[in-house]
Write an enzyme that holds these catalytic residues in place. Sequence first.
Site, PDB file in Angstrom:
ATOM      1  N   LYS A  37      38.355  16.974  21.668  1.00 52.90           N
ATOM      2  CA  LYS A  37      37.897  15.875  20.453  1.00 52.90           C
ATOM      3  C   LYS A  37      36.708  15.779  20.123  1.00 52.90           C
ATOM      4  O   LYS A  37      36.203  15.547  18.943  1.00 52.90           O
ATOM      5  CB  LYS A  37      38.622  14.370  20.910  1.00 52.90           C
ATOM      6  CG  LYS A  37      39.780  14.169  20.754  1.00 52.90           C
ATOM      7  CD  LYS A  37      40.620  12.848  21.167  1.00 52.90           C
ATOM      8  CE  LYS A  37      42.044  12.982  21.080  1.00 52.90           C
ATOM      9  NZ  LYS A  37      42.961  12.175  21.956  1.00 52.90           N
TER      10      LYS A  37
ATOM     11  N   VAL B 126      43.783  14.195  29.481  1.00 54.91           N
ATOM     12  CA  VAL B 126      44.704  14.209  30.293  1.00 54.91           C
ATOM     13  C   VAL B 126      45.101  15.002  31.458  1.00 54.91           C
ATOM     14  O   VAL B 126      45.714  14.738  32.643  1.00 54.91           O
ATOM     15  CB  VAL B 126      45.930  13.694  29.364  1.00 54.91           C
ATOM     16  CG1 VAL B 126      46.392  14.855  28.914  1.00 54.91           C
ATOM     17  CG2 VAL B 126      47.038  12.762  30.017  1.00 54.91           C
TER      18      VAL B 126
ATOM     19  N   TYR C 161      45.644  20.144  16.123  1.00 61.89           N
ATOM     20  CA  TYR C 161      45.411  19.171  16.989  1.00 61.89           C
ATOM     21  C   TYR C 161      46.146  19.738  18.494  1.00 61.89           C
ATOM     22  O   TYR C 161      45.319  19.851  19.457  1.00 61.89           O
ATOM     23  CB  TYR C 161      46.021  17.825  16.810  1.00 61.89           C
ATOM     24  CG  TYR C 161      46.147  16.674  18.021  1.00 61.89           C
ATOM     25  CD1 TYR C 161      44.878  16.424  18.497  1.00 61.89           C
ATOM     26  CD2 TYR C 161      47.137  16.470  18.875  1.00 61.89           C
ATOM     27  CE1 TYR C 161      44.610  15.468  19.535  1.00 61.89           C
ATOM     28  CE2 TYR C 161      46.892  15.589  19.766  1.00 61.89           C
ATOM     29  CZ  TYR C 161      45.721  15.105  20.254  1.00 61.89           C
ATOM     30  OH  TYR C 161      45.498  14.182  21.209  1.00 61.89           O
TER      31      TYR C 161
ATOM     32  N   TYR D  13      38.520   5.761  26.543  1.00 65.75           N
ATOM     33  CA  TYR D  13      39.582   4.749  25.954  1.00 65.75           C
ATOM     34  C   TYR D  13      39.488   3.255  26.373  1.00 65.75           C
ATOM     35  O   TYR D  13      38.516   2.837  26.415  1.00 65.75           O
ATOM     36  CB  TYR D  13      41.311   5.236  26.360  1.00 65.75           C
ATOM     37  CG  TYR D  13      41.403   6.775  26.404  1.00 65.75           C
ATOM     38  CD1 TYR D  13      41.097   7.396  24.944  1.00 65.75           C
ATOM     39  CD2 TYR D  13      41.534   7.684  27.475  1.00 65.75           C
ATOM     40  CE1 TYR D  13      41.087   8.585  24.958  1.00 65.75           C
ATOM     41  CE2 TYR D  13      41.748   9.041  27.261  1.00 65.75           C
ATOM     42  CZ  TYR D  13      41.519   9.495  26.023  1.00 65.75           C
ATOM     43  OH  TYR D  13      41.566  10.769  25.928  1.00 65.75           O
TER      44      TYR D  13
ATOM     45  N   SER E 120      42.273  16.182  25.549  1.00 64.02           N
ATOM     46  CA  SER E 120      41.468  15.091  24.760  1.00 64.02           C
ATOM     47  C   SER E 120      39.836  15.567  24.874  1.00 64.02           C
ATOM     48  O   SER E 120      39.127  14.921  23.804  1.00 64.02           O
ATOM     49  CB  SER E 120      41.461  13.799  25.206  1.00 64.02           C
ATOM     50  OG  SER E 120      42.786  13.427  24.465  1.00 64.02           O
TER      51      SER E 120
HETATM   52  N1  GLN Z   1      47.697  16.245  24.282  1.00 62.33           N
HETATM   53  C1  GLN Z   1      47.319  14.964  24.875  1.00 62.33           C
HETATM   54  C2  GLN Z   1      48.042  13.924  23.937  1.00 62.33           C
HETATM   55  O1  GLN Z   1      47.986  14.573  22.535  1.00 62.33           O
HETATM   56  C3  GLN Z   1      45.813  14.731  24.890  1.00 62.33           C
HETATM   57  C4  GLN Z   1      45.798  13.338  25.315  1.00 62.33           C
HETATM   58  C5  GLN Z   1      44.708  13.259  26.333  1.00 62.33           C
HETATM   59  O2  GLN Z   1      44.134  14.225  26.762  1.00 62.33           O
HETATM   60  N2  GLN Z   1      44.223  11.936  26.620  1.00 62.33           N
HETATM   61  O3  GLN Z   1      48.878  13.157  24.311  1.00 62.33           O
END
Ligand code: GLN
Length: 311
Positions: A68, A265, A195, A247, A65
Site C-alpha cells: 500500500k 499480514v 489490489y 492499523y 499490505s
Molecule cells: N491481502 C490482505 C487482505 O487484503 C492484505 C491485508 C494485510 O496485509 N493486512 O486482507
Amino acid sequence: MDADLDEVLQAVAEAARPRASQGRTPSYIESLAHADQDSFAIAVVEMDGTEHAVGDADQPVAIQSISKVFTLALAMQAADGAEGVAEELWRRVGVEPSGDPYNSLVQLERERGVPRNPMINAGALVVDDVLLDHRSDAPEAVVELLSQLAGEPVTIDDLVRQETAESASRNRAIAHLMASFGNLTHTVDEVLDAYLHQCAAAITTRQLARAIRFLGNDGVDPATGRTVLEPERARRVAALMLTCGTYDSAGQFAFDVGFPCKSGVSGAIVGIVRHRFGVCVWSPPLEESGNSLAGHVALHELAQRLDLWTH
Ligand code: GLN
C-alpha cells in the site's frame, strides 16, 4: 552508524524471536496460516547501501499490505501537482487513523464510502482506482517500482495471488460499498485485480529494507539518485505510515517504536529512520491488530538500543 549494528541486530533478534509463540498466523490465507512460526528475519540497510541482516532475510515473503505504501507513492507521483494530488486522492480518501481493523466495513458505511486512510484495505482500493486512471498497467507498475528500489527483480507468487483471490469476499464487499457511494471509477473487478496482484509480490526482508529507504531520503532512491517522490509527498507518505501504517495499533507502535512503520499480514513490517536507514523485520505470528508480534517487539528493541528517539 554504529559500528556494532550487527551485534545490535543479533541482540534484537534474541529478545524478539521467542515472543512469536504468543502470536497467531492469519487463518484466511492458506499459505500464511501454515507459515513456519519460527521464521524470523531483520534487515537494516543504511542510506550508503551498507546492509546488516540476521535470520531468514533472503527468503521471499508475500508483501501483502506493505504494498500500500508503494501504490500510494505511485498514485501521488502520477497526480499532477499538489492540487492534483488533493483533488484526485485526498478528496476521496482521508488521512486519519481508523481505530478499526484494516478490513472493516463499519466506518465506510457511516462515512459514505470515503475510507479513513490509504493504509487500510478500503483506502488502498481507492488508491488503486486513482492509479488505474493514470496507468492501465497499474498491477505491473508496483512490481516494477519494487524491483527498481530493491535493485533486483521482484516477482508475483502465483499461489498467494490465487489464495488471496479466493479469500477476497470482504475486500470485494468493501469495493462494492465504495462503488455504491460513487467512490470508484473503474469496475470492482479491475480495482480488486490490481489490489490482489500487488499483495502477492514476493519480496525478501532485505529487499524491503532497501526499497523503503527512499521515504527516509526525501523521496530519492539512495541507490540510484532517482527521485521517486517530491520531498513533500514523501513526508506525507511517512506521516501516514506513522499514524495509520499499523492499523488500530498505530498508537501503540508510535508509543513503542516512534518511527514510521507499515505492516503486512504475512508478518513483515517495514520502517524508516530518516536519513539513516530502512529496516524490515519478519515473523509470521501476528497480534490482534494483524501486525507481527515479534516484529513489533524487535522494532521497539531496535529503537531503544539505538536510542532512536533522541536523534
Ligand atoms: N491481502 C490482505 C487482505 O487484503 C492484505 C491485508 C494485510 O496485509 N493486512 O486482507
